[in-house]
Design a protein around this motif. Structure first.
Motif, PDB file in Angstrom:
ATOM      1  N   ILE A 210       0.856  -1.189   0.000  1.00  5.56           N
ATOM      2  CA  ILE A 210       0.000   0.000   0.000  1.00  5.56           C
ATOM      3  C   ILE A 210       0.892   1.238   0.000  1.00  5.56           C
ATOM      4  O   ILE A 210       1.694   1.435   0.907  1.00  5.56           O
ATOM      5  CB  ILE A 210      -0.935   0.017   1.215  1.00  5.56           C
ATOM      6  N   THR A 211       0.736   2.063  -1.019  1.00  4.33           N
ATOM      7  CA  THR A 211       1.599   3.239  -1.169  1.00  4.33           C
ATOM      8  C   THR A 211       0.826   4.550  -1.118  1.00  4.33           C
ATOM      9  O   THR A 211       1.438   5.616  -1.180  1.00  4.33           O
ATOM     10  CB  THR A 211       2.357   3.177  -2.507  1.00  4.33           C
ATOM     11  N   GLN A 212      -0.511   4.498  -1.030  1.00  2.20           N
ATOM     12  CA  GLN A 212      -1.301   5.717  -1.084  1.00  2.20           C
ATOM     13  C   GLN A 212      -2.431   5.675  -0.063  1.00  2.20           C
ATOM     14  O   GLN A 212      -2.802   4.597   0.424  1.00  2.20           O
ATOM     15  CB  GLN A 212      -1.904   5.923  -2.488  1.00  2.20           C
ATOM     16  N   THR A 213      -2.971   6.856   0.226  1.00  5.80           N
ATOM     17  CA  THR A 213      -4.201   6.962   1.007  1.00  5.80           C
ATOM     18  C   THR A 213      -5.343   7.306   0.051  1.00  5.80           C
ATOM     19  O   THR A 213      -5.114   7.792  -1.065  1.00  5.80           O
ATOM     20  CB  THR A 213      -4.088   8.041   2.091  1.00  5.80           C
ATOM     21  N   SER A 214      -6.567   7.068   0.507  1.00  6.99           N
ATOM     22  CA  SER A 214      -7.724   7.269  -0.367  1.00  6.99           C
ATOM     23  C   SER A 214      -8.547   8.493   0.003  1.00  6.99           C
ATOM     24  O   SER A 214      -9.468   8.855  -0.723  1.00  6.99           O
ATOM     25  CB  SER A 214      -8.626   6.027  -0.327  1.00  6.99           C
TER      26      SER A 214
END
Length: 228
Positions: A210-214
């Motif tokens: 996981i490399t990003q936030t939503s």
């Protein structure tokens, strides 16, 4: 006593055989990566499926302070409003962007490793402890020149939580006229919601990571409105 409260829970399951593409003009659909001559193999949970969703909202008018003068005006006329949303994550497929070359396409779903199942692909524990390995990457192998045997949207991404708050005060000016001060807090508790992990087995550096936030971090804004 000045309190209004609403709670709504939804249990759903959305199935289709298309993938959803989000763009500036809204969502569109296209064939999911896989064997287009056997569309039944592409049937699975929709990209937009949310299995569980709970929304709690309400307002509360604070009691009027029976005190004259500036202090009474300062302490009276306040209202608190909120909306809290808790929902399951979106499903995703395990892909192989180098697969199905025999059929002249660029992407296929990956395959399960020998002896692996959906159960062995899952990992348990809080999301923040699984950022580098949200699921078990060893449970999958490349599809090779054909189509992979992993189903569509078999895994579910991180859940989503958000609380928005607003605090407002109405200040009477004269009959039919008032000032309204409003402070709004979006993602008031600064909850970190993570995006789905990398799902392309052909890019091992980000596979399962996981490399990003939503969602955005906490945002605060103030407003003053004159109504007449």
């Amino acid at each position: 006593h000045g309190l209004q409260f609403l709670a709504a829970y939804t249990l759903s399951k959305w199935l289709d055989d298309r993938t959803t593409i989000t763009g500036l003009q809204g969502d569109a659909t296209a064939f999911a990566p896989g064997d287009q001559f056997h569309l039944s193999l592409n049937k699975g949970r929709s990209d937009l499926d949310r299995r569980h969703r709970l929304v709690v909202s309400g307002t509360y008018d604070f009691p009027t302070i029976a005190k004259r003068g500036a202090l009474g005006h300062l302490l009276s006329g306040w209202e608190l409003a909120w909306i809290a949303t808790f929902q399951s994550g979106r499903p995703f497929s395990i892909l192989d962007s180098s697969g199905a070359s025999l059929f002249g396409v660029t992407t296929s779903r990956a395959s399960f490793a020998p002896g692996a199942t959906l159960k062995t692909a899952l990992r348990q524990g809080p999301v923040h402890r699984r950022l580098n390995q949200f699921f078990n990457p060893a449970a999958f192998v490349t599809a090779g020149p054909g189509f992979g045997n992993a189903g569509r949207n078999i895994l579910t991404g991180p859940d989503q939580r958000n609380v928005d708050l607003s605090l407002l005060k109405r200040i009477p000016v004269r009959e039919g006229q008032y000032l309204e001060f409003r402070a709004e807090f979006f993602n008031a508790f600064n909850i970190v919601n993570f995006a789905n992990p990398g799902s392309d087995i052909a890019t091992p550096a980000t596979f399962g990571v996981i490399t990003q936030t939503s969602t955005s971090p906490r945002l605060v804004q103030f407003a003053l409105r004159y109504s007449f």
